[in-house]
Design a protein around this motif. Structure first.
Motif, short mmCIF file in Angstrom:
data_model
loop_
_atom_site.label_atom_id
_atom_site.label_comp_id
_atom_site.label_asym_id
_atom_site.label_seq_id
_atom_site.Cartn_x
_atom_site.Cartn_y
_atom_site.Cartn_z
N MET A 1 0.85 -1.18 0.00
CA MET A 1 0.00 0.00 0.00
C MET A 1 0.89 1.25 0.00
O MET A 1 1.80 1.36 0.82
CB MET A 1 -0.89 0.00 1.24
CG MET A 1 -1.89 1.13 1.29
SD MET A 1 -2.70 1.30 2.90
CE MET A 1 -3.33 -0.36 3.15
N LYS A 2 0.63 2.17 -0.91
CA LYS A 2 1.44 3.38 -0.97
C LYS A 2 1.12 4.28 0.23
O LYS A 2 0.00 4.29 0.74
CB LYS A 2 1.18 4.13 -2.27
CG LYS A 2 -0.21 4.74 -2.39
CD LYS A 2 -0.35 5.51 -3.69
CE LYS A 2 -1.74 6.18 -3.77
NZ LYS A 2 -1.91 6.94 -5.01
N SER A 3 2.12 5.03 0.67
CA SER A 3 1.88 5.96 1.77
C SER A 3 1.18 7.20 1.25
O SER A 3 1.25 7.53 0.06
CB SER A 3 3.21 6.33 2.44
OG SER A 3 4.06 6.99 1.51
N GLY A 4 0.49 7.91 2.15
CA GLY A 4 -0.20 9.13 1.75
C GLY A 4 -1.50 8.90 1.02
O GLY A 4 -2.06 9.82 0.42
N LEU A 5 -2.02 7.68 1.10
CA LEU A 5 -3.29 7.34 0.46
C LEU A 5 -4.41 8.21 1.02
O LEU A 5 -4.53 8.41 2.22
CB LEU A 5 -3.60 5.87 0.71
CG LEU A 5 -4.70 5.22 -0.11
CD1 LEU A 5 -4.19 4.93 -1.51
CD2 LEU A 5 -5.15 3.93 0.56
N LYS A 6 -5.26 8.74 0.12
CA LYS A 6 -6.39 9.56 0.55
C LYS A 6 -7.63 8.67 0.69
O LYS A 6 -8.21 8.23 -0.29
CB LYS A 6 -6.63 10.68 -0.45
CG LYS A 6 -5.50 11.72 -0.48
CD LYS A 6 -5.75 12.80 -1.50
CE LYS A 6 -5.55 12.30 -2.92
NZ LYS A 6 -5.62 13.40 -3.92
N VAL A 7 -7.98 8.41 1.96
CA VAL A 7 -9.09 7.52 2.28
C VAL A 7 -10.26 8.35 2.79
O VAL A 7 -10.09 9.15 3.72
CB VAL A 7 -8.69 6.47 3.33
CG1 VAL A 7 -9.86 5.53 3.61
CG2 VAL A 7 -7.47 5.69 2.87
N HIS A 8 -11.42 8.17 2.21
CA HIS A 8 -12.62 8.87 2.69
C HIS A 8 -13.64 7.84 3.12
O HIS A 8 -13.81 6.81 2.47
CB HIS A 8 -13.21 9.74 1.59
CG HIS A 8 -14.26 10.70 2.10
ND1 HIS A 8 -13.94 11.89 2.71
CD2 HIS A 8 -15.62 10.62 2.11
CE1 HIS A 8 -15.05 12.50 3.07
NE2 HIS A 8 -16.08 11.77 2.73
N TYR A 9 -14.32 8.13 4.24
CA TYR A 9 -15.38 7.21 4.65
C TYR A 9 -16.68 7.96 4.90
O TYR A 9 -16.69 9.11 5.31
CB TYR A 9 -14.96 6.37 5.86
CG TYR A 9 -14.83 7.06 7.19
CD1 TYR A 9 -15.86 7.00 8.14
CD2 TYR A 9 -13.65 7.70 7.55
CE1 TYR A 9 -15.72 7.59 9.38
CE2 TYR A 9 -13.49 8.28 8.79
CZ TYR A 9 -14.54 8.23 9.70
OH TYR A 9 -14.39 8.82 10.93
N PHE A 10 -17.78 7.25 4.59
CA PHE A 10 -19.12 7.75 4.84
C PHE A 10 -19.62 7.13 6.15
O PHE A 10 -19.68 5.91 6.27
CB PHE A 10 -20.06 7.37 3.70
CG PHE A 10 -19.86 8.16 2.43
CD1 PHE A 10 -19.22 9.38 2.43
CD2 PHE A 10 -20.33 7.67 1.22
CE1 PHE A 10 -19.04 10.11 1.26
CE2 PHE A 10 -20.16 8.39 0.05
CZ PHE A 10 -19.52 9.61 0.07
#
Length: 243
Positions: A1-10
């Motif tokens: 998994m790359k670092s700095g991943l932009k994860v959004h959750y609902f």
């Protein structure tokens, strides 16, 4: 998994939070943001622009909730949420839906979500479907996870059925290489479960043979949670790797 991943959750209900995968993602320096639908007044009319820009999201995780995906009258933001999900999925980006989240993905893609004949609340054994194609997410032959639902999804068009149990057939599905939908709660932690079990209003709507005793659930040992937590972490790696 790359670092700095932009994860959004609902997030749909207060207190649920991001679940067990928060620490896993933070360990990979993920940047985590959220849309808290539960904090909106029931009569709020959102515009699609109020939700994140799709290009600013690398991974979408859709959490659970006590509402029905069909209850757009009482929760008007549901219609907008499903519209945004549909647009997001059309880009081929990775997404994971947990319980209500799995139902929302299914609904956004045109599958039915309906009241199930048997409500499930408690720890159950779920079984991998036989003869799943080799390119699919790999599940154990059987595994124990927490259930908490009264509705369930039909499989969306093109979805591959991954898991079932004797009470509710559609427990998990995969679409393409980038989407996984769960009916159960692999993200559950002891802290969140305790908070839910202390909420009499949440418990009151559940009855039937598949509802485990609340006092017993409050004593759930840590290792009960870890199998689902590990499953979710692997699911995240899978949709990111293959999207």
């Amino acid at each position: 998994m790359k670092s700095g991943l932009k994860v959004h959750y609902f997030q749909h209900i207060a207190g649920e939070g991001f679940g067990s995968c928060y620490d896993f993602l933070k360990a990979h320096q993920a940047k985590i943001t959220a849309t808290e639908f539960f904090a909106l007044p029931s009569d709020t009319l959102l515009e699609i622009e109020a939700l994140p820009q799709i290009e600013d999201v690398d991974l979408l995780i859709i959490m659970g909730g006590e509402m029905s995906v069909n209850d757009e009258v009482n929760y008007p933001w549901l219609k907008l949420e499903k519209r945004w999900i549909r647009r997001y999925l059309a880009t081929g980006k990775p997404a994971i839906g947990l319980c209500l989240g799995g139902q929302l993905i299914a609904s956004a893609l045109g599958a039915a979500v309906n009241r199930h004949a048997h409500k499930e609340l408690g720890w159950t054994t779920v079984y991998r479907i036989d003869n799943v194609p080799k390119h699919c997410f790999e599940l154990p032959r059987e595994f124990n996870v927490l259930q908490w639902h009264s509705e369930t999804f039909d499989l969306p068009k093109g979805a591959i059925h991954l898991a079932e149990n004797s009470t509710c057939r559609n427990q998990m599905y995969q679409i393409g290489h980038n989407i996984l939908g769960f009916q159960f709660h692999p993200e559950m932690t002891p802290e969140v479960l305790q908070k839910f079990l202390d909420d009499d209003d949440k418990i009151a709507i559940f009855d039937g043979e598949q509802i485990q005793q609340i006092d017993h659930l409050k004593k759930s040992p840590l290792h009960y949670f870890l199998q689902g937590n590990d499953l979710l972490n692997r699911a995240i790696e899978f949709v990111l790797k293959t999207a």
